[in-house]
Design an enzyme around this catalytic site. Structure first.
Site, PDB file in Angstrom:
ATOM      1  N   LYS A  22       0.825  -1.207   0.000  1.00 51.26           N
ATOM      2  CA  LYS A  22       0.000   0.000   0.000  1.00 51.26           C
ATOM      3  C   LYS A  22       0.861   1.259   0.000  1.00 51.26           C
ATOM      4  O   LYS A  22       0.624   2.189  -0.762  1.00 51.26           O
ATOM      5  CB  LYS A  22      -0.913  -0.017   1.236  1.00 51.26           C
ATOM      6  CG  LYS A  22      -1.610   1.279   1.516  1.00 51.26           C
ATOM      7  CD  LYS A  22      -2.433   1.212   2.779  1.00 51.26           C
ATOM      8  CE  LYS A  22      -1.695   1.537   4.048  1.00 51.26           C
ATOM      9  NZ  LYS A  22      -1.331   2.954   4.238  1.00 51.26           N
ATOM     10  N   ASN A  23       1.859   1.282   0.880  1.00 56.54           N
ATOM     11  CA  ASN A  23       2.649   2.511   1.019  1.00 56.54           C
ATOM     12  C   ASN A  23       3.600   2.755  -0.144  1.00 56.54           C
ATOM     13  O   ASN A  23       4.156   3.848  -0.261  1.00 56.54           O
ATOM     14  CB  ASN A  23       3.431   2.496   2.341  1.00 56.54           C
ATOM     15  CG  ASN A  23       2.533   2.763   3.536  1.00 56.54           C
ATOM     16  OD1 ASN A  23       1.342   3.037   3.365  1.00 56.54           O
ATOM     17  ND2 ASN A  23       3.089   2.676   4.723  1.00 56.54           N
ATOM     18  N   CYS A 116      -4.482  13.056  13.682  1.00 54.43           N
ATOM     19  CA  CYS A 116      -4.624  11.664  13.291  1.00 54.43           C
ATOM     20  C   CYS A 116      -4.456  10.834  14.528  1.00 54.43           C
ATOM     21  O   CYS A 116      -3.834  11.264  15.502  1.00 54.43           O
ATOM     22  CB  CYS A 116      -3.566  11.366  12.247  1.00 54.43           C
ATOM     23  SG  CYS A 116      -2.835   9.767  12.338  1.00 54.43           S
ATOM     24  N   ARG A 121       1.376  14.307  13.517  1.00 55.52           N
ATOM     25  CA  ARG A 121       1.755  14.081  12.123  1.00 55.52           C
ATOM     26  C   ARG A 121       1.628  15.345  11.263  1.00 55.52           C
ATOM     27  O   ARG A 121       0.817  15.424  10.345  1.00 55.52           O
ATOM     28  CB  ARG A 121       0.949  12.937  11.525  1.00 55.52           C
ATOM     29  CG  ARG A 121       1.164  11.659  12.291  1.00 55.52           C
ATOM     30  CD  ARG A 121       0.493  10.494  11.674  1.00 55.52           C
ATOM     31  NE  ARG A 121       1.251   9.937  10.565  1.00 55.52           N
ATOM     32  CZ  ARG A 121       0.888   8.827   9.933  1.00 55.52           C
ATOM     33  NH1 ARG A 121      -0.198   8.199  10.262  1.00 55.52           N
ATOM     34  NH2 ARG A 121       1.626   8.361   8.955  1.00 55.52           N
ATOM     35  N   ASP A 307       5.433   0.603  11.941  1.00 52.90           N
ATOM     36  CA  ASP A 307       4.204  -0.052  11.477  1.00 52.90           C
ATOM     37  C   ASP A 307       4.116  -1.519  11.910  1.00 52.90           C
ATOM     38  O   ASP A 307       3.108  -2.180  11.653  1.00 52.90           O
ATOM     39  CB  ASP A 307       4.092   0.040   9.942  1.00 52.90           C
ATOM     40  CG  ASP A 307       3.704   1.438   9.482  1.00 52.90           C
ATOM     41  OD1 ASP A 307       3.380   2.281  10.330  1.00 52.90           O
ATOM     42  OD2 ASP A 307       3.720   1.683   8.255  1.00 52.90           O
ATOM     43  N   ARG A 399      -8.453  -0.424   5.325  1.00 54.57           N
ATOM     44  CA  ARG A 399      -7.625   0.578   4.642  1.00 54.57           C
ATOM     45  C   ARG A 399      -6.340  -0.046   4.115  1.00 54.57           C
ATOM     46  O   ARG A 399      -5.770   0.435   3.147  1.00 54.57           O
ATOM     47  CB  ARG A 399      -7.241   1.705   5.613  1.00 54.57           C
ATOM     48  CG  ARG A 399      -8.325   2.699   5.892  1.00 54.57           C
ATOM     49  CD  ARG A 399      -7.771   3.847   6.712  1.00 54.57           C
ATOM     50  NE  ARG A 399      -6.445   4.186   6.218  1.00 54.57           N
ATOM     51  CZ  ARG A 399      -5.410   4.524   6.978  1.00 54.57           C
ATOM     52  NH1 ARG A 399      -5.534   4.605   8.273  1.00 54.57           N
ATOM     53  NH2 ARG A 399      -4.248   4.799   6.444  1.00 54.57           N
TER      54      ARG A 399
HETATM   55  C1  UD1 Z   1       4.775   6.932   6.430  1.00 58.92           C
HETATM   56  C2  UD1 Z   1       3.917   5.712   6.259  1.00 58.92           C
HETATM   57  C3  UD1 Z   1       3.449   5.208   7.619  1.00 58.92           C
HETATM   58  C4  UD1 Z   1       4.650   4.973   8.537  1.00 58.92           C
HETATM   59  C5  UD1 Z   1       5.544   6.200   8.591  1.00 58.92           C
HETATM   60  C6  UD1 Z   1       6.844   5.959   9.333  1.00 58.92           C
HETATM   61  C7  UD1 Z   1       2.902   6.073   4.099  1.00 58.92           C
HETATM   62  C8  UD1 Z   1       1.674   6.386   3.331  1.00 58.92           C
HETATM   63  N1  UD1 Z   1       2.776   6.070   5.433  1.00 58.92           N
HETATM   64  O1  UD1 Z   1       3.977   7.946   7.025  1.00 58.92           O
HETATM   65  O2  UD1 Z   1       2.744   3.993   7.427  1.00 58.92           O
HETATM   66  O3  UD1 Z   1       4.198   4.701   9.845  1.00 58.92           O
HETATM   67  O4  UD1 Z   1       5.899   6.628   7.255  1.00 58.92           O
HETATM   68  O5  UD1 Z   1       7.524   4.892   8.771  1.00 58.92           O
HETATM   69  O6  UD1 Z   1       3.935   5.789   3.528  1.00 58.92           O
HETATM   70  N2  UD1 Z   1       7.073  14.737  10.609  1.00 58.92           N
HETATM   71  C9  UD1 Z   1       7.115  16.084  10.918  1.00 58.92           C
HETATM   72  N3  UD1 Z   1       6.840  16.985   9.942  1.00 58.92           N
HETATM   73  C10 UD1 Z   1       6.532  16.607   8.665  1.00 58.92           C
HETATM   74  C11 UD1 Z   1       6.489  15.233   8.350  1.00 58.92           C
HETATM   75  C12 UD1 Z   1       6.774  14.310   9.349  1.00 58.92           C
HETATM   76  O7  UD1 Z   1       7.392  16.458  12.055  1.00 58.92           O
HETATM   77  O8  UD1 Z   1       6.307  17.475   7.821  1.00 58.92           O
HETATM   78  C13 UD1 Z   1       7.363  13.733  11.662  1.00 58.92           C
HETATM   79  C14 UD1 Z   1       6.167  12.853  12.002  1.00 58.92           C
HETATM   80  O9  UD1 Z   1       5.306  13.470  12.940  1.00 58.92           O
HETATM   81  C15 UD1 Z   1       6.841  11.618  12.556  1.00 58.92           C
HETATM   82  C16 UD1 Z   1       8.117  11.512  11.701  1.00 58.92           C
HETATM   83  O10 UD1 Z   1       8.321  12.817  11.153  1.00 58.92           O
HETATM   84  O11 UD1 Z   1       7.221  11.807  13.898  1.00 58.92           O
HETATM   85  C17 UD1 Z   1       8.068  10.501  10.586  1.00 58.92           C
HETATM   86  O12 UD1 Z   1       6.877  10.680   9.846  1.00 58.92           O
HETATM   87  P1  UD1 Z   1       6.771  10.382   8.306  1.00 58.92           P
HETATM   88  O13 UD1 Z   1       7.919   9.532   7.846  1.00 58.92           O
HETATM   89  O14 UD1 Z   1       6.539  11.650   7.574  1.00 58.92           O
HETATM   90  O15 UD1 Z   1       5.451   9.510   8.225  1.00 58.92           O
HETATM   91  P2  UD1 Z   1       4.454   9.463   7.004  1.00 58.92           P
HETATM   92  O16 UD1 Z   1       5.215   9.726   5.754  1.00 58.92           O
HETATM   93  O17 UD1 Z   1       3.248  10.273   7.301  1.00 58.92           O
END
Ligand code: UD1
Length: 420
Positions: A22-23, A116, A121, A307, A399
């Site tokens: 999915k991701n 969320c 996030r 995850d 999902r």
């Molecule tokens: C993706 C995955 C999710 C997985 C996560 C971490 C997808 C669709 N989802 O989520 O399943 O759990 O990676 O492996 O691929 N952060 C910030 N600011 C930002 C973006 C992120 O502070 O602009 C922080 C987040 O709060 C978190 C960390 O960075 O603490 C990592 O998040 P991130 O890798 O961005 O997760 P997702 O990409 O949302």
């Protein structure tokens, strides 16, 4: 609303085919916004998040056909660049259209994903990086409004934190930007790697794939000739089925896995006493003589995936001793703890560290799913529990897990989908 009724205590056996990731599929579908021709994607998982993103593209004016695990997407007819609240609120990953829409059209409006279940996030890192590439970004009425009428320009982006979808958004934006973009502290997840590879096969010059420093030469606004391709297997689904084998102390075989993608999961399971036979893309898990406690710290790839944290917590309930699980990525990702306690779990929580005191005799219970991976932990605990469990709110599971109950039942579990 659907729920799952699970009669626990059944031994599992046989084979399970792992679906596409999915991701990986989500950013790849979003990347078709950059394409100059219709693109056929194979091995898509049949899960709700994929349908949600296709619906979002449909709302933008793209056309697609979708049957089974294949979709053909034509984005040449896109006539709107507004990703509306009603879709984005159901799936955070909708933010993945931000980079490609802005890069191709020089304008877009994407509803803020908002809070969320597993923490704040934020998307600040996505926005800051796009601003560095010349975008003018404002937040108004709950929408991110991004403008780059003359196109995006290459820049050196240093991510303060490693972000998976942030890296993906910037990769897609950089593909159509003017000049070279360097992403420092980039995510190295296999899903990011596949996006890089598909962009490379589309003619984009990319260096540093799979490392934390990636450079991308943009086309200066030209759309790209994207090839047809198949999505990589889902390493989290694979890890979840390994946990299903482990928690029922059964021997099962997973088919269609990339073993190196789940190395950190296998390492932890070996420490817990399980053994594996790897034969190409097949992995067989062998039962443990005695399940050992484990220490887990979640981190970015190639570390132990957040995850898989909830599923390992379910497994740790059966371990002979005390396991320590530290969640380093998301601040509120322990919501499964209170539900696991309903099965009889003895878990102490302090900040982002869970202490799991095993072994526990689990008894069937009514439990409520809170997020996607937490839900699978509840299903796992129910498989191991004595008696009948009902797992409510399984729309979270739908999902991200394709045909969960069919796959588990084919392995010998007793899972029924019912209506509340
Ligand atoms: C993706 C995955 C999710 C997985 C996560 C971490 C997808 C669709 N989802 O989520 O399943 O759990 O990676 O492996 O691929 N952060 C910030 N600011 C930002 C973006 C992120 O502070 O602009 C922080 C987040 O709060 C978190 C960390 O960075 O603490 C990592 O998040 P991130 O890798 O961005 O997760 P997702 O990409 O949302």
């Amino acid at each position: 609303m659907d729920f799952l009724r699970i009669v626990g205590g059944k031994k599992l056996s046989g084979d399970v085919q792992i679906s596409g990731a999915k991701n990986a599929a989500l950013p790849l579908i979003a990347s078709t916004i950059l394409a100059s021709r219709p693109v056929t994607i194979d091995n898509l998982p049949n899960v709700r998040d994929i349908k949600t993103l296709l619906k979002l593209l449909d709302n933008l004016g793209a056309s697609f056909t979708h049957e089974g695990s294949q979709a053909t997407i034509d984005t040449s007819s896109i006539d709107s660049t507004v990703a509306t609240y009603d879709i984005v609120r159901t799936m955070r990953a909708s933010i993945l259209v931000l980079g490609p829409l802005l890069a191709r059209f020089g304008h877009c409006e994407v509803s803020l994903p908002g809070g969320c279940a597993i923490g704040q996030r934020p998307i600040d890192l996505h926005l800051k990086a796009l601003e560095q590439m010349g975008a003018d970004i404002t937040i108004k009425s709950g929408y991110v409004i991004a403008e780059a009428p003359k196109g995006l320009k290459g820049a050196t982006i240093i991510f303060d934190k490693i972000t998976v979808t942030g890296t993906e958004n910037i990769l897609m934006a950089a593909a159509l930007a003017h000049g070279k973009t360097t992403i420092i502290n980039a995510a190295k997840e296999p899903e990011v790697v596949q996006l890089c590879e598909v962009l490379q096969q589309s003619g984009i010059k990319i260096e540093g794939i799979g490392t934390d420093e990636i450079t991308v030469e943009g086309t200066g606004g030209e759309t790209i000739a994207m090839p047809d391709f198949a999505v990589i297997p889902d390493r989290i689904e694979a890890g979840t089925y390994l946990c299903a084998g482990a928690i029922t102390n059964s021997e099962i075989r997973l088919r269609g896995v990339i073993p190196e993608h789940i190395e950190s999961i296998l390492v932890k399971m070996r420490q817990m006493g399980f053994d594996f036979t790897i034969d190409g893309s097949d992995i067989t898990i062998h039962p443990a003589k005695s399940i050992q406690p484990v220490e887990i710290v979640t981190s970015e790839y190639p570390g132990f995936p957040t995850d898989m944290q909830a599923q390992f917590m379910a497994l740790a309930l059966l371990a002979n001793g005390t396991s320590i699980i530290e969640e380093r990525l998301f601040e509120n990702r322990f919501m499964h703890v209170s539900e696991l306690r309903r099965f009889g779990a003895n878990i102490q929580l302090k900040g982002n560290i869970a202490t799991v005191i095993g072994p526990t005799k689990l008894y069937g219970a009514d439990v409520m799913a809170t997020d996607l991976r937490a839900s699978s932990a509840l299903v796992l605990a129910a498989l191991a529990a004595e008696g009948v469990s009902n797992v409510h709110r399984i729309y979270h599971l739908d999902r991200g897990y394709e045909n969960l109950e069919d796959k588990l039942n084919a392995l010998g579990a007793d899972v029924t989908r019912l209506k509340e």
